[in-house]
Design a protein around this motif. Structure first.
Motif, PDB file in Angstrom:
ATOM      1  N   TYR A   1      21.073 -27.992  31.830  1.00 20.31           N
ATOM      2  CA  TYR A   1      21.426 -26.613  32.187  1.00 20.31           C
ATOM      3  C   TYR A   1      22.807 -26.273  31.653  1.00 20.31           C
ATOM      4  CZ  TYR A   1      17.429 -27.101  35.144  1.00 20.31           C
ATOM      5  OH  TYR A   1      16.153 -27.316  35.574  1.00 20.31           O
ATOM      6  N   ARG A   2      22.876 -25.210  30.890  1.00 27.83           N
ATOM      7  CA  ARG A   2      24.177 -24.745  30.419  1.00 27.83           C
ATOM      8  C   ARG A   2      24.167 -23.233  30.486  1.00 27.83           C
ATOM      9  NH1 ARG A   2      25.306 -28.657  25.143  1.00 27.83           N
ATOM     10  NH2 ARG A   2      25.067 -30.606  26.298  1.00 27.83           N
ATOM     11  N   ASP A   3      25.209 -22.695  31.072  1.00 29.77           N
ATOM     12  CA  ASP A   3      25.272 -21.239  31.165  1.00 29.77           C
ATOM     13  C   ASP A   3      25.858 -20.710  29.865  1.00 29.77           C
ATOM     14  OD1 ASP A   3      25.101 -18.688  32.028  1.00 29.77           O
ATOM     15  OD2 ASP A   3      26.502 -18.893  33.707  1.00 29.77           O
ATOM     16  N   GLU A   4      25.049 -20.811  28.810  1.00 32.50           N
ATOM     17  CA  GLU A   4      25.498 -20.421  27.478  1.00 32.50           C
ATOM     18  C   GLU A   4      25.968 -18.971  27.498  1.00 32.50           C
ATOM     19  OE1 GLU A   4      25.602 -22.288  24.781  1.00 32.50           O
ATOM     20  OE2 GLU A   4      24.260 -23.980  25.159  1.00 32.50           O
ATOM     21  N   ALA A   5      27.069 -18.730  26.786  1.00 32.65           N
ATOM     22  CA  ALA A   5      27.595 -17.366  26.738  1.00 32.65           C
ATOM     23  C   ALA A   5      26.578 -16.441  26.072  1.00 32.65           C
ATOM     24  CB  ALA A   5      28.911 -17.352  25.959  1.00 32.65           C
TER      25      ALA A   5
ATOM     26  N   LEU B   1      15.745 -21.736  20.942  1.00 24.38           N
ATOM     27  CA  LEU B   1      16.800 -22.334  20.112  1.00 24.38           C
ATOM     28  C   LEU B   1      18.099 -22.502  20.891  1.00 24.38           C
ATOM     29  CD1 LEU B   1      16.303 -20.727  16.593  1.00 24.38           C
ATOM     30  CD2 LEU B   1      15.980 -23.111  17.246  1.00 24.38           C
ATOM     31  N   ARG B   2      18.445 -21.536  21.694  1.00 21.04           N
ATOM     32  CA  ARG B   2      19.614 -21.694  22.553  1.00 21.04           C
ATOM     33  C   ARG B   2      19.258 -21.215  23.948  1.00 21.04           C
ATOM     34  NH1 ARG B   2      24.498 -23.116  21.978  1.00 21.04           N
ATOM     35  NH2 ARG B   2      24.428 -22.951  19.722  1.00 21.04           N
ATOM     36  N   GLY B   3      18.773 -22.128  24.761  1.00 22.62           N
ATOM     37  CA  GLY B   3      18.370 -21.770  26.107  1.00 22.62           C
ATOM     38  C   GLY B   3      19.473 -22.063  27.106  1.00 22.62           C
ATOM     39  N   ARG B   4      19.253 -21.627  28.326  1.00 24.57           N
ATOM     40  CA  ARG B   4      20.166 -22.004  29.412  1.00 24.57           C
ATOM     41  C   ARG B   4      19.575 -23.157  30.204  1.00 24.57           C
ATOM     42  NH1 ARG B   4      22.590 -17.212  32.599  1.00 24.57           N
ATOM     43  NH2 ARG B   4      20.420 -16.587  32.867  1.00 24.57           N
ATOM     44  N   GLU B   5      18.238 -23.238  30.223  1.00 32.46           N
ATOM     45  CA  GLU B   5      17.569 -24.470  30.628  1.00 32.46           C
ATOM     46  C   GLU B   5      16.859 -24.975  29.381  1.00 32.46           C
ATOM     47  OE1 GLU B   5      14.891 -25.219  34.330  1.00 32.46           O
ATOM     48  OE2 GLU B   5      13.516 -24.929  32.652  1.00 32.46           O
ATOM     49  N   PHE B   6      17.082 -26.206  29.024  1.00 32.66           N
ATOM     50  CA  PHE B   6      16.416 -26.753  27.844  1.00 32.66           C
ATOM     51  C   PHE B   6      16.215 -28.247  28.043  1.00 32.66           C
ATOM     52  CE2 PHE B   6      20.119 -28.851  25.927  1.00 32.66           C
ATOM     53  CZ  PHE B   6      21.175 -28.189  26.540  1.00 32.66           C
ATOM     54  N   ILE B   7      15.348 -28.811  27.220  1.00 37.67           N
ATOM     55  CA  ILE B   7      15.090 -30.251  27.357  1.00 37.67           C
ATOM     56  C   ILE B   7      15.845 -30.999  26.265  1.00 37.67           C
ATOM     57  CG2 ILE B   7      13.340 -32.073  27.362  1.00 37.67           C
ATOM     58  CD1 ILE B   7      11.348 -29.991  28.385  1.00 37.67           C
ATOM     59  N   MET B   8      16.523 -32.027  26.703  1.00 37.65           N
ATOM     60  CA  MET B   8      17.243 -32.877  25.764  1.00 37.65           C
ATOM     61  C   MET B   8      16.757 -34.303  25.961  1.00 37.65           C
ATOM     62  SD  MET B   8      21.303 -33.769  25.442  1.00 37.65           S
ATOM     63  CE  MET B   8      22.017 -32.173  25.758  1.00 37.65           C
ATOM     64  N   LYS B   9      16.679 -35.026  24.855  1.00 42.74           N
ATOM     65  CA  LYS B   9      16.572 -36.480  24.964  1.00 42.74           C
ATOM     66  C   LYS B   9      18.014 -36.955  24.870  1.00 42.74           C
ATOM     67  CE  LYS B   9      17.185 -39.279  22.201  1.00 42.74           C
ATOM     68  NZ  LYS B   9      18.379 -40.123  21.946  1.00 42.74           N
TER      69      LYS B   9
ATOM     70  N   ILE C   1      20.863 -25.431  12.005  1.00 46.91           N
ATOM     71  CA  ILE C   1      20.732 -25.544  13.463  1.00 46.91           C
ATOM     72  C   ILE C   1      20.985 -26.995  13.825  1.00 46.91           C
ATOM     73  CG2 ILE C   1      19.239 -25.258  15.473  1.00 46.91           C
ATOM     74  CD1 ILE C   1      17.402 -23.553  13.830  1.00 46.91           C
ATOM     75  N   GLU C   2      21.774 -27.217  14.857  1.00 47.76           N
ATOM     76  CA  GLU C   2      22.036 -28.590  15.286  1.00 47.76           C
ATOM     77  C   GLU C   2      20.825 -29.119  16.055  1.00 47.76           C
ATOM     78  OE1 GLU C   2      25.752 -29.231  17.467  1.00 47.76           O
ATOM     79  OE2 GLU C   2      24.706 -30.808  18.564  1.00 47.76           O
ATOM     80  N   MET C   3      20.153 -30.120  15.501  1.00 42.78           N
ATOM     81  CA  MET C   3      18.981 -30.693  16.146  1.00 42.78           C
ATOM     82  C   MET C   3      19.337 -31.920  16.972  1.00 42.78           C
ATOM     83  SD  MET C   3      16.983 -28.500  15.029  1.00 42.78           S
ATOM     84  CE  MET C   3      15.869 -29.147  16.240  1.00 42.78           C
ATOM     85  N   GLY C   4      20.353 -32.614  16.539  1.00 41.69           N
ATOM     86  CA  GLY C   4      20.753 -33.816  17.265  1.00 41.69           C
ATOM     87  C   GLY C   4      22.216 -34.075  17.033  1.00 41.69           C
ATOM     88  N   HIS C   5      22.763 -34.906  17.901  1.00 41.55           N
ATOM     89  CA  HIS C   5      24.200 -35.161  17.805  1.00 41.55           C
ATOM     90  C   HIS C   5      24.442 -36.567  18.326  1.00 41.55           C
ATOM     91  CE1 HIS C   5      28.411 -33.150  18.290  1.00 41.55           C
ATOM     92  NE2 HIS C   5      28.438 -34.270  17.577  1.00 41.55           N
ATOM     93  N   ILE C   6      25.117 -37.385  17.551  1.00 39.26           N
ATOM     94  CA  ILE C   6      25.430 -38.737  18.008  1.00 39.26           C
ATOM     95  C   ILE C   6      26.949 -38.940  18.024  1.00 39.26           C
ATOM     96  CG2 ILE C   6      23.199 -39.705  17.315  1.00 39.26           C
ATOM     97  CD1 ILE C   6      24.410 -40.730  14.777  1.00 39.26           C
TER      98      ILE C   6
ATOM     99  N   VAL D   1      19.117 -35.360  21.390  1.00 41.51           N
ATOM    100  CA  VAL D   1      18.202 -34.566  20.552  1.00 41.51           C
ATOM    101  C   VAL D   1      17.763 -33.367  21.371  1.00 41.51           C
ATOM    102  CG1 VAL D   1      15.946 -34.446  19.426  1.00 41.51           C
ATOM    103  CG2 VAL D   1      17.256 -36.539  19.275  1.00 41.51           C
ATOM    104  N   GLY D   2      17.787 -32.203  20.779  1.00 45.35           N
ATOM    105  CA  GLY D   2      17.301 -31.016  21.460  1.00 45.35           C
ATOM    106  C   GLY D   2      15.788 -30.968  21.327  1.00 45.35           C
ATOM    107  N   VAL D   3      15.084 -31.289  22.398  1.00 48.12           N
ATOM    108  CA  VAL D   3      13.625 -31.407  22.313  1.00 48.12           C
ATOM    109  C   VAL D   3      12.973 -30.017  22.245  1.00 48.12           C
ATOM    110  CG1 VAL D   3      11.557 -32.364  23.387  1.00 48.12           C
ATOM    111  CG2 VAL D   3      13.734 -33.577  23.595  1.00 48.12           C
ATOM    112  N   THR D   4      13.354 -29.150  23.177  1.00 51.18           N
ATOM    113  CA  THR D   4      12.776 -27.799  23.130  1.00 51.18           C
ATOM    114  C   THR D   4      13.269 -27.058  21.882  1.00 51.18           C
ATOM    115  OG1 THR D   4      14.506 -27.206  24.730  1.00 51.18           O
ATOM    116  CG2 THR D   4      12.284 -27.496  25.571  1.00 51.18           C
ATOM    117  N   ARG D   5      14.517 -27.334  21.505  1.00 52.45           N
ATOM    118  CA  ARG D   5      15.023 -26.727  20.273  1.00 52.45           C
ATOM    119  C   ARG D   5      14.209 -27.207  19.073  1.00 52.45           C
ATOM    120  NH1 ARG D   5      21.411 -26.615  18.871  1.00 52.45           N
ATOM    121  NH2 ARG D   5      21.385 -25.039  20.515  1.00 52.45           N
ATOM    122  N   ALA D   6      13.762 -28.467  19.109  1.00 50.78           N
ATOM    123  CA  ALA D   6      12.962 -28.987  17.993  1.00 50.78           C
ATOM    124  C   ALA D   6      11.639 -28.235  17.900  1.00 50.78           C
ATOM    125  CB  ALA D   6      12.720 -30.484  18.158  1.00 50.78           C
TER     126      ALA D   6
END
Ligand code: ATP
Ligand code: MG
Length: 603
Positions: free
Chosen positions: A141-145, A152-160, A441-446, A478-483
């Motif tokens: 959960y992120r209260d994205e501005a 692609l940019r949700g406020r609730e999204f699934i991440m691995k 688009i940022e799909m993953g970040h390590i 990894v942004g799963v829903t974003r993927a």
């Protein structure tokens, strides 16, 4: 499995949703994969869930392959662990906070470093337990501005999100490399092109970090790459720094009248008239000879507003995102900040700033300013402002500039910061050629987090010598829903979605076209045979729906193979169409199952 459209919980829409800015959003809603519940918050319908589960499965398999184990944390968490790492404050308005009935503070987790660290601390105490990699696939959960573009940019999204725990730096390097490899495999299997780019660590802290960007025009991230293989997020690009210059023989700086020259352009024009420069000394003045001083206002996580002056060559602009990514170490407190050009209110509080004629020295030395109201402002410069470089710059007096002001002799600075815009044609820092810019688009970040979280939460283990050592960590998302959205975005045409096999909600979409009972009987039989052959089938068995609507829906839904049972049946053939190429073939009814099975196997 056979999903019958007469029963499937699905309504396709003819109209685009009003709020959809990008194709993936438009099509996922129209084709009945997701529905909006609130801004940046989506409900998953059966077809959407099917794609989502397939993406998750690919990720699970590759995580398992590197020995990572799955766990699952709550999304609703108490504040204390996040306070211990200061992220309760640092996240600012970016997180959802709530209270329980007793008045205790909770948050909906934006990411889970703290909880993973504490879990390992709870259970493990020896170097023998490490290395360890654990992960989850979970709602964040992120209260994205600016929630945007659907998934692609949700406020609730699934991440691995995975986390690695190692006893030393070499171990962390290995865990990081394993994740990097797994990520490349995940995106390859999903058929999603990604470019790993060097990144800044941002609010996460830590050192080494890479983002996996999917190149696309609709991406919010700008990155640069060179023909020689360099790739980096714009925030992370480092400037090729010129060598220091010996200034022992440099002439003294001189203040000149330059009336009405508040901009770089007017200054350069005036300088070439008033103080022409000889060819031998470099020829006419250009914007690159000027030192521009830009006043920015930083709002700290505490809400306090602080002014910062940035000095940079006048032919360059300030890139606020780069400043924001790199200014952290100069600020009194860590955390999310906002950064903008100083406004008139801000400048009023610094009465000695002469707009358009600001030069170094102003911000540097509080005593020079002589008043307490004009508190010391931080003065940071672009790396091109090397010791010995000489500049034309503001004299801190209206209508005056100083010529030949030498860095390191006539003025100093509080720090050097990557702050200017990065341009196509700039040299790559590793010498691999000129840079070109692209969007992604940022799909993953390590990240190599290092010991920041373990130290803050006191995660230690006994090492080989019986000594307590702080564990070193990595964090990998990894942004799963974003993927799902990115896949839809890169796999569609004007008729609808065109899923790659790996994630399609079914292998084949069987359409019964026409009215005859024998058509429905044959389509039903084929569907069951395809199912028996191990395929997932969508069967459009709706009795009173026109062929046009059925084909339209099949194309919108985007299953890779469409099998139509219709008029050809009397001649013993069905039509099998490849959704991507549009190629259609008539195939004998009794060969149809083999044909489709082969198509699935060979793609
Ligand atoms: P962004 O820069 O896009 O806001 P981030 O850097 O804040 O992302 P991370 O904290 O690195 O994101 O999270 C890991 C991954 O989670 C990201 O690489 C991205 O794929 C995904 N992600 C982050 N924020 C969102 C969001 N609001 N909606 C969907 N996916 C997201
Ligand atoms: Mg990120």
């Amino acid at each position: 499995m056979v999903l019958r459209l007469s029963k499937l919980f699905l309504r396709t829409l003819r109209e685009d949703p009003a709020d959809a800015e990008v194709a993936s959003h438009r099509l996922l809603v129209r084709a009945g994969y997701i529905r909006r519940a609130a801004p940046g918050i989506y409900t998953w319908l059966p077809l959407g869930l099917s794609v989502l589960r397939k993406v998750e499965q690919v990720i699970r398999e590759e995580m398992t392959a590197i020995g990572a184990q799955e766990v699952h944390f709550p999304a609703l968490l108490p504040k204390e662990p996040y306070e211990a790492t200061n992220r309760w404050t640092e996240y600012g308005e970016g997180i959802f906070r709530l209270k329980d009935r007793k008045g205790n503070d909770y948050l909906l987790a934006p990411t889970h470093e703290e909880m993973f660290t504490l879990l390992v601390k709870d259970l493990y105490s020896s170097y023998k337990d490490l290395p360890l990699s654990i992960y989850q696939i979970q709602n964040k959960y992120r209260d994205e501005a600016r929630p945007r573009a659907g998934l692609l940019r949700g406020r609730e999204f699934i991440m691995k999100d995975s986390y690695s725990f190692d006893v030393d730096d070499a171990g962390l390097d290995d865990s990081y490399a394993a994740h990097r490899g797994a990520y490349l495999k995940i995106f390859e299997r999903l058929g999603l092109e990604v470019i790993p780019v060097a990144a800044t660590a941002g609010a996460m802290g830590g050192s080494k970090s890479e983002e996996f960007l999917h190149p696309t025009e609709i991406g919010e991230d700008t990155f640069v790459r060179s023909a020689g293989g360099y790739a980096a997020n714009v925030e992370a690009v480092t400037t090729v720094v010129p060598a220091d210059i010996d200034f022992s023989n440099a002439p003294a700086a001189e203040v000149r009248d330059t009336p009405d020259t508040p901009t770089i352009e007017t200054l350069v024009d005036a300088a070439n008239v008033l103080v022409p420069r000889a060819e031998a000394d470099g020829g006419p003045w250009t914007a690159a000879d000027t030192l521009k001083n830009v006043v920015l206002a930083v709002t700290l996580p505490t809400g306090e507003r602080q002014l910062v002056v940035i000095g940079l060559p006048g032919d360059r602009g300030v890139d606020l995102k780069r400043v924001e990514a790199n200014i952290g170490s100069f600020l009194p407190i860590a955390g999310e900040i906002t950064l903008e050009a100083a406004n008139d209110e801000d400048l009023k509080k610094q009465p000695l700033i002469v707009k358009g004629y600001l030069g170094p020295g102003m911000s540097l030395n509080a005593p020079l300013l002589g008043t307490e109201a004009a508190a010391k402002m931080l003065y940071l410069v672009d790396p091109r402002v090397v010791s010995g470089s000489a500049w034309v710059t503001g004299a801190n007096e209206a209508g005056k500039h100083v010529f030949g002001l030498v860095a390191g002799r006539d003025f100093g600075w509080d720090g050097v910061i990557e702050c200017t815009d990065v341009r196509a044609g700039d040299e790559a820092p590793d010498g691999s050629g000129p840079l070109e810019t692209a969007r992604g688009i940022e799909m993953g970040h390590i990240f190599q987090l290092g010991r920041k979280y373990a130290a803050a939460l006191d995660l230690k283990v006994l090492d080989q010598n019986g000594k307590q050592v702080v564990v070193t960590m990595g964090s990998y998302g990894v942004g799963v829903t974003r993927a799902v959205a990115a896949l839809a975005e890169s796999n569609h045409d004007d008729k609808g979605l065109v899923w790659p096999r790996a994630v399609a909600p079914a292998d084949v979409h069987v359409v019964a076209v026409g009215r005859g009972e024998e058509i429905f009987a044959a389509a039903e039989k084929l569907s069951l045979e395809l199912e028996a052959a191990g395929l997932d089938v969508i069967y459009d068995d709706r009795p009173k729906v026109s062929p046009g609507v059925k084909f339209g829906d099949a194309e919108l839904v985007g299953v890779p193979t469409i099998l139509a049972v219709g008029r050809g049946l009397v001649d013993g053939v069905v039509e099998i169409k490849d959704r991507r190429s549009g190629n259609a073939e008539n195939v004998a009814v009794d060969k149809a199952v083999d044909y489709v099975v082969n198509a699935v196997r060979n793609s």
